[in-house]
Design a protein around this motif. Sequence first.
Motif, PDB file in Angstrom:
ATOM      1  N   ILE A  84     -95.715  37.328 -29.726  1.00  0.00           N
ATOM      2  CA  ILE A  84     -94.630  36.863 -28.866  1.00  0.00           C
ATOM      3  C   ILE A  84     -93.686  35.946 -29.625  1.00  0.00           C
ATOM      4  O   ILE A  84     -94.027  35.407 -30.672  1.00  0.00           O
ATOM      5  N   ALA A  85     -92.493  35.790 -29.056  1.00  0.00           N
ATOM      6  CA  ALA A  85     -91.534  34.782 -29.513  1.00  0.00           C
ATOM      7  C   ALA A  85     -91.518  33.699 -28.445  1.00  0.00           C
ATOM      8  O   ALA A  85     -91.497  33.998 -27.256  1.00  0.00           O
ATOM      9  N   TYR A  86     -91.562  32.432 -28.879  1.00  0.00           N
ATOM     10  CA  TYR A  86     -91.571  31.327 -27.920  1.00  0.00           C
ATOM     11  C   TYR A  86     -90.774  30.156 -28.467  1.00  0.00           C
ATOM     12  O   TYR A  86     -90.599  30.010 -29.672  1.00  0.00           O
ATOM     13  N   MET A  87     -90.288  29.346 -27.544  1.00  0.00           N
ATOM     14  CA  MET A  87     -89.514  28.158 -27.915  1.00  0.00           C
ATOM     15  C   MET A  87     -90.447  26.954 -27.989  1.00  0.00           C
ATOM     16  O   MET A  87     -91.302  26.770 -27.132  1.00  0.00           O
ATOM     17  N   ALA A  88     -90.252  26.149 -29.021  1.00  0.00           N
ATOM     18  CA  ALA A  88     -90.923  24.859 -29.161  1.00  0.00           C
ATOM     19  C   ALA A  88     -89.824  23.836 -29.420  1.00  0.00           C
ATOM     20  O   ALA A  88     -88.643  24.194 -29.519  1.00  0.00           O
ATOM     21  N   GLU A  89     -90.198  22.569 -29.543  1.00  0.00           N
ATOM     22  CA  GLU A  89     -89.170  21.536 -29.700  1.00  0.00           C
ATOM     23  C   GLU A  89     -88.315  21.725 -30.941  1.00  0.00           C
ATOM     24  O   GLU A  89     -87.172  21.298 -30.982  1.00  0.00           O
ATOM     25  N   ASP A  90     -88.833  22.396 -31.966  1.00  0.00           N
ATOM     26  CA  ASP A  90     -88.055  22.576 -33.193  1.00  0.00           C
ATOM     27  C   ASP A  90     -87.467  23.976 -33.336  1.00  0.00           C
ATOM     28  O   ASP A  90     -87.027  24.349 -34.410  1.00  0.00           O
ATOM     29  N   GLY A  91     -87.445  24.776 -32.271  1.00  0.00           N
ATOM     30  CA  GLY A  91     -86.787  26.075 -32.321  1.00  0.00           C
ATOM     31  C   GLY A  91     -87.702  27.228 -31.941  1.00  0.00           C
ATOM     32  O   GLY A  91     -88.751  27.044 -31.326  1.00  0.00           O
ATOM     33  N   LEU A  92     -87.281  28.421 -32.340  1.00  0.00           N
ATOM     34  CA  LEU A  92     -87.987  29.654 -31.999  1.00  0.00           C
ATOM     35  C   LEU A  92     -89.142  29.886 -32.968  1.00  0.00           C
ATOM     36  O   LEU A  92     -88.974  29.757 -34.180  1.00  0.00           O
ATOM     37  N   HIS A  93     -90.299  30.217 -32.425  1.00  0.00           N
ATOM     38  CA  HIS A  93     -91.493  30.515 -33.217  1.00  0.00           C
ATOM     39  C   HIS A  93     -92.032  31.878 -32.812  1.00  0.00           C
ATOM     40  O   HIS A  93     -91.744  32.376 -31.727  1.00  0.00           O
ATOM     41  N   PHE A  94     -92.857  32.432 -33.686  1.00  0.00           N
ATOM     42  CA  PHE A  94     -93.572  33.672 -33.403  1.00  0.00           C
ATOM     43  C   PHE A  94     -95.055  33.398 -33.542  1.00  0.00           C
ATOM     44  O   PHE A  94     -95.473  32.613 -34.394  1.00  0.00           O
ATOM     45  N   GLY A  95     -95.845  34.037 -32.696  1.00  0.00           N
ATOM     46  CA  GLY A  95     -97.289  33.845 -32.775  1.00  0.00           C
ATOM     47  C   GLY A  95     -98.027  34.940 -32.035  1.00  0.00           C
ATOM     48  O   GLY A  95     -97.448  35.722 -31.298  1.00  0.00           O
ATOM     49  N   ARG A  96     -99.342  34.955 -32.262  1.00  0.00           N
ATOM     50  CA  ARG A  96    -100.218  35.942 -31.633  1.00  0.00           C
ATOM     51  C   ARG A  96    -101.027  35.236 -30.540  1.00  0.00           C
ATOM     52  O   ARG A  96    -101.596  34.174 -30.781  1.00  0.00           O
ATOM     53  N   ILE A  97    -101.066  35.827 -29.357  1.00  0.00           N
ATOM     54  CA  ILE A  97    -101.826  35.255 -28.254  1.00  0.00           C
ATOM     55  C   ILE A  97    -103.313  35.443 -28.550  1.00  0.00           C
ATOM     56  O   ILE A  97    -103.772  36.564 -28.751  1.00  0.00           O
ATOM     57  N   VAL A  98    -104.057  34.330 -28.572  1.00  0.00           N
ATOM     58  CA  VAL A  98    -105.503  34.422 -28.760  1.00  0.00           C
ATOM     59  C   VAL A  98    -106.251  34.113 -27.472  1.00  0.00           C
ATOM     60  O   VAL A  98    -107.410  34.506 -27.332  1.00  0.00           O
ATOM     61  N   ALA A  99    -105.607  33.381 -26.556  1.00  0.00           N
ATOM     62  CA  ALA A  99    -106.267  33.066 -25.289  1.00  0.00           C
ATOM     63  C   ALA A  99    -105.223  32.878 -24.198  1.00  0.00           C
ATOM     64  O   ALA A  99    -104.108  32.451 -24.459  1.00  0.00           O
ATOM     65  N   ARG A 100    -105.631  33.224 -22.964  1.00  0.00           N
ATOM     66  CA  ARG A 100    -104.754  33.069 -21.807  1.00  0.00           C
ATOM     67  C   ARG A 100    -105.322  32.002 -20.889  1.00  0.00           C
ATOM     68  O   ARG A 100    -106.339  31.392 -21.177  1.00  0.00           O
ATOM     69  N   ALA A 101    -104.670  31.797 -19.769  1.00  0.00           N
ATOM     70  CA  ALA A 101    -105.076  30.764 -18.812  1.00  0.00           C
ATOM     71  C   ALA A 101    -106.558  30.882 -18.468  1.00  0.00           C
ATOM     72  O   ALA A 101    -107.062  31.987 -18.254  1.00  0.00           O
ATOM     73  N   SER A 102    -107.234  29.754 -18.458  1.00  0.00           N
ATOM     74  CA  SER A 102    -108.649  29.559 -18.131  1.00  0.00           C
ATOM     75  C   SER A 102    -109.614  30.027 -19.228  1.00  0.00           C
ATOM     76  O   SER A 102    -110.824  29.871 -19.078  1.00  0.00           O
TER      77      SER A 102
END
Length: 182
Positions: A84-102
């Motif tokens: 996924i692409a996601y926003m953090a305080e320092d801009g756009l990042h890319f990462g792989r989801i390893v865990a979801r809610a709970s």
Amino acid sequence: MKPGKPAEDIAGAIAVRRSRLATRAAYGALLLRIAALLAAGYVFFTQLFLIVQVRGMDMFPALKDGDLAIVFRLQREYMQDDVIAYMAEDGLHFGRIVARASDVVTMDDTGILLVNGTAQGGEILYPTYALEGIEYPFRVPENCLFVLGDYRTQATDSRALGPIPLEDVQGKVLTILRRRGL
């Protein structure tokens, strides 16, 4: 002067005038179509899809610095291992989801990542070490994702940023275009 000559001049002037009006109408229709195409393209590439250049090596080797990523913005349900692409305080990042809610994430000094007690790794070449700031085991809060970069020893991800809220997720990466091929 011959009789009928003024009528031919008037008919010729009318024909020229009609031709100019038809040309002007055709140009107007063309401009309208171009404007509609540009508006549709704008909506398509800002609301439906996002084309963005990857910065950094957090997702090496899957995504490399300078690659173009095509991100689908309307994705609402994310699965484990989605990139996924996601926003953090320092801009756009890319990462792989390893865990979801709970889900419960556990990391220790051995470099092994456990999600709900199951070792994770797949094709990831780098060990996963815990960073300062989050205590493990860590339960992912509701409406959040735990995201890691593939270059685990160098990536800035949920270990440093914390869980990623779903509203900060820009979308799921569909495909990439390598910069060497452009």
